[in-house]
Motif scaffolding. Structure first.
Motif, PDB file in Angstrom:
ATOM      1  N   ARG A 196       0.831  -1.206   0.000  1.00 51.81           N
ATOM      2  CA  ARG A 196       0.000   0.000   0.000  1.00 51.81           C
ATOM      3  C   ARG A 196       0.866   1.258   0.000  1.00 51.81           C
ATOM      4  NH1 ARG A 196      -5.261  -1.968  -0.981  1.00 51.81           N
ATOM      5  NH2 ARG A 196      -5.738  -3.596   0.551  1.00 51.81           N
ATOM      6  N   HIS A 197       0.247   2.358  -0.418  1.00 55.06           N
ATOM      7  CA  HIS A 197       0.916   3.651  -0.391  1.00 55.06           C
ATOM      8  C   HIS A 197       0.606   4.408   0.896  1.00 55.06           C
ATOM      9  CE1 HIS A 197       2.216   3.985  -4.773  1.00 55.06           C
ATOM     10  NE2 HIS A 197       1.578   2.827  -4.708  1.00 55.06           N
ATOM     11  N   HIS A 198      -0.142   3.797   1.803  1.00 53.10           N
ATOM     12  CA  HIS A 198      -0.507   4.430   3.062  1.00 53.10           C
ATOM     13  C   HIS A 198      -0.279   3.452   4.201  1.00 53.10           C
ATOM     14  CE1 HIS A 198      -2.977   6.356  -0.102  1.00 53.10           C
ATOM     15  NE2 HIS A 198      -2.742   7.457   0.572  1.00 53.10           N
ATOM     16  N   GLY A 199      -0.032   4.002   5.379  1.00 53.04           N
ATOM     17  CA  GLY A 199       0.133   3.171   6.555  1.00 53.04           C
ATOM     18  C   GLY A 199      -1.213   2.790   7.162  1.00 53.04           C
ATOM     19  N   GLY A 200      -1.148   1.904   8.153  1.00 50.59           N
ATOM     20  CA  GLY A 200      -2.355   1.519   8.863  1.00 50.59           C
ATOM     21  C   GLY A 200      -3.295   0.639   8.069  1.00 50.59           C
ATOM     22  N   CYS A 201      -2.783  -0.110   7.096  1.00 53.86           N
ATOM     23  CA  CYS A 201      -3.636  -0.904   6.207  1.00 53.86           C
ATOM     24  C   CYS A 201      -3.659  -2.395   6.566  1.00 53.86           C
ATOM     25  CB  CYS A 201      -3.175  -0.749   4.754  1.00 53.86           C
ATOM     26  SG  CYS A 201      -3.480   0.891   4.053  1.00 53.86           S
ATOM     27  N   GLU A 202      -3.144  -2.738   7.744  1.00 51.05           N
ATOM     28  CA  GLU A 202      -3.052  -4.155   8.079  1.00 51.05           C
ATOM     29  C   GLU A 202      -4.424  -4.840   8.085  1.00 51.05           C
ATOM     30  OE1 GLU A 202       0.333  -1.850   9.672  1.00 51.05           O
ATOM     31  OE2 GLU A 202      -1.855  -1.676   9.930  1.00 51.05           O
ATOM     32  N   ILE A 203      -5.416  -4.164   8.632  1.00 55.87           N
ATOM     33  CA  ILE A 203      -6.741  -4.784   8.740  1.00 55.87           C
ATOM     34  C   ILE A 203      -7.466  -4.776   7.400  1.00 55.87           C
ATOM     35  CG2 ILE A 203      -9.026  -4.576   9.820  1.00 55.87           C
ATOM     36  CD1 ILE A 203      -7.535  -3.552  12.328  1.00 55.87           C
ATOM     37  N   VAL A 204      -7.390  -3.664   6.656  1.00 61.80           N
ATOM     38  CA  VAL A 204      -8.048  -3.659   5.352  1.00 61.80           C
ATOM     39  C   VAL A 204      -7.349  -4.605   4.382  1.00 61.80           C
ATOM     40  CG1 VAL A 204      -9.050  -1.364   5.631  1.00 61.80           C
ATOM     41  CG2 VAL A 204      -6.802  -1.588   4.552  1.00 61.80           C
ATOM     42  N   ASP A 205      -6.048  -4.842   4.579  1.00 60.78           N
ATOM     43  CA  ASP A 205      -5.380  -5.864   3.776  1.00 60.78           C
ATOM     44  C   ASP A 205      -6.032  -7.223   4.003  1.00 60.78           C
ATOM     45  OD1 ASP A 205      -3.615  -4.058   2.742  1.00 60.78           O
ATOM     46  OD2 ASP A 205      -1.821  -4.883   3.702  1.00 60.78           O
ATOM     47  N   MET A 206      -6.345  -7.532   5.251  1.00 62.39           N
ATOM     48  CA  MET A 206      -7.010  -8.802   5.547  1.00 62.39           C
ATOM     49  C   MET A 206      -8.389  -8.857   4.911  1.00 62.39           C
ATOM     50  SD  MET A 206      -5.909  -9.817   9.455  1.00 62.39           S
ATOM     51  CE  MET A 206      -6.226  -8.238  10.226  1.00 62.39           C
ATOM     52  N   ALA A 207      -9.092  -7.724   4.913  1.00 62.27           N
ATOM     53  CA  ALA A 207     -10.424  -7.683   4.299  1.00 62.27           C
ATOM     54  C   ALA A 207     -10.343  -7.931   2.795  1.00 62.27           C
ATOM     55  CB  ALA A 207     -11.090  -6.333   4.575  1.00 62.27           C
ATOM     56  N   GLU A 208      -9.345  -7.331   2.134  1.00 63.84           N
ATOM     57  CA  GLU A 208      -9.223  -7.528   0.695  1.00 63.84           C
ATOM     58  C   GLU A 208      -8.780  -8.947   0.366  1.00 63.84           C
ATOM     59  OE1 GLU A 208      -7.288  -5.542  -3.333  1.00 63.84           O
ATOM     60  OE2 GLU A 208      -7.410  -4.385  -1.469  1.00 63.84           O
ATOM     61  N   ARG A 209      -7.852  -9.480   1.156  1.00 64.73           N
ATOM     62  CA  ARG A 209      -7.453 -10.874   0.923  1.00 64.73           C
ATOM     63  C   ARG A 209      -8.631 -11.828   1.126  1.00 64.73           C
ATOM     64  NH1 ARG A 209      -2.368  -9.338   3.852  1.00 64.73           N
ATOM     65  NH2 ARG A 209      -0.729  -9.207   2.266  1.00 64.73           N
TER      66      ARG A 209
END
Length: 449
Positions: A98-111
């Motif tokens: 990602r180009h932004h921080g704090g994306c750990e949880i939304v990464d899980m949502a997209e996966r």
């Protein structure tokens, strides 16, 4: 009010003199609408004007028959995800990059969404970020085409989508489109004609897909034509993909190089797009979505897609998808009994294309009369010339719980509305009352959805 001019072919979105219900005055308490949850009380306090509009739209949806083939009632769980705090997160790029921080949880949502999509459709790769079906198709083009390349797609006069070649679109101005048509005698795809055109024009891409074709395409035939002529096969499955998910329609995934789809319509998810492809095209497809065409993903929409894919993997959804088709076939037969002409003689899908000229009216007039009776649908082309067809679908009314037993009633009120005359006349008011009575028996948001 006159109809808004529309591009040739495809679905018309005429400006109609539909009498919208007056915006209600919100009460101090939220309405009994389980799909909205507790958040509506906050909206009611903060902005009663917008709250009133939501109430008016809920009233419109629940007191009429929603027969627009591209619409459905998203589940309460999908709506909850759409109204979630994921709305707040900026997430340009893809999980882990990602180009932004704090994306750990939304990464899980997209996966979760991509994993569910690939499992549901048997695909090697899925991209769940496109904001719409059109965005998905444009990304597919960008992944496999160069500016000026030739594309062979269904002619707009015969039901092709605007993004299949309209000069008013980005695709139409960027690529050279050649249109194939339907057999005038049967209304079916003429595969010999498609092959002849492909041999003559040698397109870089062959597109299979339509806005108003009620039969299953022969994906194997399209694959053979693409292989013979060196074309990339793109299937625009925006309409049938929900039926595919429920096992009620053949899948294009084993045949297509890229499958484009929407996540609403029969799939009953949020409004958005989806791309499916093999691993060989995954990188090009992903780059065509981001950064080529879109910025940050709508993460609340991505999460809602994950919810919809999960719901579509259940036996209950499979039963729903088969009921959608059964209802469409029953409705087509009932409309034929009422004097409508039925394109191709029936349907294999959720979609019915009905000719209204045997009833002595044109499609625009019929649509206005139906709208006045709270029956909402589209017009469509049935070949070159002015639209004379109505395009309707059974996805939404099946979600409400209507079955084959009710399809004769739906056809009856449709015929009565078309024959009633002036939209403001007493006959239309009587039909509208019958429609409200029928719709009232099947509220869209019930606990079993």
């Amino acid at each position: 009010m006159s109809a808004t001019p529309a591009p040739a072919g495809g679905i018309r979105t005429a400006a109609l003199p539909e009498a919208a219900p007056a915006t209600p005055v919100p009460s101090a308490a939220p309405p009994p609408h389980p799909a909205w949850g507790d958040g509506f009380a906050d909206l009611l306090r903060a902005d009663p004007d917008v709250a009133g509009l939501l109430l008016a739209e809920a009233e419109r949806q629940t007191t009429g028959l929603q027969l627009t083939a591209a619409e459905n009632f998203a589940s309460p769980a999908v709506l909850a995800a759409l109204g979630s705090p994921l709305t707040n997160k900026y997430a340009e790029g893809y999980p882990g990059a990602r180009h932004h921080g704090g994306c750990e949880i939304v990464d899980m949502a997209e996966r979760l969404a991509t994993g569910r999509a690939t499992a549901l459709f048997g695909a090697d790769h899925a991209n769940v970020q496109p904001h719409s079906g059109t965005a998905a198709v444009l990304a597919a083009y960008a992944a496999v085409l160069a500016p000026g390349d030739t594309v062979l797609a269904l002619d707009l006069h015969h039901g092709g989508h605007l993004v299949h070649g309209s000069p008013a679109t980005l695709a139409g101005s960027r690529y050279r489109f050649v249109g194939y048509g339907l057999c005038p005698e049967t209304g079916l795809i003429d595969y010999d004609r498609v092959r002849d055109l492909a041999r003559r024009h040698r397109p870089r891409a062959l597109v299979c897909g339509s806005t108003s074709y009620p039969r299953h395409p022969d994906y194997a035939a399209f694959r053979e034509i693409a292989d013979e002529t060196g074309a990339v096969l793109i299937v625009d499955a925006a309409h049938p993909i929900g039926l595919v998910a429920g096992g009620a329609a053949p899948s294009p995934v084993p045949y297509a190089d890229v499958v484009c789809a929407t996540t609403h319509k029969v799939l009953r998810g949020p409004r958005g797009g989806l791309l499916l492809c093999g691993t060989d095209r995954a990188g090009a497809v992903d780059r065509a979505v981001f950064p080529h065409a879109q910025g940050g993903a709508q993460m609340q929409e991505v999460a809602a897609k994950a919810v919809a894919f999960g719901e579509a993997a259940t036996p209950a959804f499979a039963a729903y998808a088969h009921q959608v088709v059964a209802n469409a076939r029953a409705l087509a037969a009932a409309l034929a009994e009422e004097g409508f002409g039925i394109a191709t003689g029936g349907t294999d899908t959720h979609l019915v294309a009905a000719d209204v000229t045997p009833l002595g009216v044109d499609a625009a007039t019929a649509r206005r009369r139906l709208a006045a009776a709270a029956i909402v649908l589209d017009t469509c082309g049935l070949g070159p010339g002015a639209a004379r067809g109505l395009r309707l679908g059974t996805a939404a009314i099946t979600t409400q719980g209507l079955g084959t037993a009710e399809m004769a009633q739906v056809a009856g009120v449709m015929a009565a509305a078309v024959r009633a005359g002036s939209p403001g006349g007493p006959e239309v008011a009587e039909v509208r009352a019958q429609v409200a009575g029928l719709a009232g028996r099947f509220p869209p948001y019930r606990s079993h959805m």
